[in-house]
Design an enzyme around this catalytic site. Sequence first.
Site, mmCIF file in Angstrom:
data_model
loop_
_atom_site.group_PDB
_atom_site.id
_atom_site.type_symbol
_atom_site.label_atom_id
_atom_site.label_comp_id
_atom_site.label_asym_id
_atom_site.label_seq_id
_atom_site.Cartn_x
_atom_site.Cartn_y
_atom_site.Cartn_z
ATOM 1 N N LYS A 91 -11.617 -3.432 -9.843
ATOM 2 C CA LYS A 91 -11.140 -3.980 -8.572
ATOM 3 C C LYS A 91 -10.944 -2.872 -7.546
ATOM 4 O O LYS A 91 -11.232 -3.040 -6.355
ATOM 5 C CB LYS A 91 -9.826 -4.749 -8.784
ATOM 6 C CG LYS A 91 -9.225 -5.337 -7.489
ATOM 7 C CD LYS A 91 -10.184 -6.282 -6.779
ATOM 8 C CE LYS A 91 -9.661 -6.757 -5.421
ATOM 9 N NZ LYS A 91 -8.517 -7.662 -5.518
ATOM 10 N N LYS A 144 -2.633 -1.042 0.672
ATOM 11 C CA LYS A 144 -2.065 -0.877 -0.677
ATOM 12 C C LYS A 144 -3.169 -0.601 -1.686
ATOM 13 O O LYS A 144 -3.052 0.273 -2.551
ATOM 14 C CB LYS A 144 -1.277 -2.135 -1.043
ATOM 15 C CG LYS A 144 -0.641 -2.128 -2.424
ATOM 16 C CD LYS A 144 -1.458 -2.846 -3.475
ATOM 17 C CE LYS A 144 -1.539 -4.334 -3.219
ATOM 18 N NZ LYS A 144 -2.254 -5.072 -4.292
#
Length: 289
Positions: free
Chosen positions: A168, A236
């Site tokens: 990811k 983030k």
Amino acid sequence: MSKIGFIGLGIMGSPMAGHLVAAGHTVTGFDLSEPAMATLAEAGGQRAGSVGDAIAGAEVVITMLPQDEHVEAVTTEVIAAGGDGLLLIDMSTIRPETSKNVAESAARKGIRVLDAPVSGGETGAKNAALSIMVGGTAEDFAEALPILESLGKTIVHVGPHGAGQVVKAANQLVVGGTYALVAEAIVLLEAAGVDAKAGMDVLAGGLAASRILDLKRDSMIARNFQPGFRIDLHHKDMGIVQAAARQAGVSLPMAGLTAQLIAAARAMGHGSLDHSALLKVVETLSGRD
């Protein structure tokens, strides 16, 4: 069909939980947002008053939460209350080491864990067309696959615990970098007096083609940055990319530049906008905002 506890009914989690209800699973969900809970109830799911209520009697628990600290807090509660054999599928995007730590803690209670972050954004979640990258054992992946097939189109077991999060991270690097390049292409075309729509349509049909060009070129040209995935969250994620690179001992210079552009977007006040709003950063740098 499974009895599923679903924690985290945000932009992504809400439609995902709805798909599981539609597939025939019994879904009990919890979120701090009352409207999100109401949406689940309207879809035929059951609303819980707490994390504990959501996971009571569940065979499978799915978490879809914003950040590591949320995952750590919720999974601590799940592990404390969960029974032997429970399958915990964390679909949040967090640091690989957090996923590994959760799996190790859960194993001591006989709870099985998969890290299964997703790609595809709000559109993919609504259309049950997500890409899902799964870390954990092959046996647990095989058990989870029928559930995950209700949520996505591309579902791949990529390795042991934490591997899903590494994949990811790589995904978010490519997505962020592509947005930055598409933004620069639009600014270049417009500054040179070329019809940006015509130019981007040509790019979308050639070697430069990408899902981002397919889905976002028109909205970017129109300066429509309604969030499907917010700059704040991509910021983030780029922190996760950079931390993973340090841990792996590799140099990712484009990751550093992409992270700085996304950080600049937040500093300019665009954190709540879609990550395609990197166009606003490039415009500002070019004096064209």
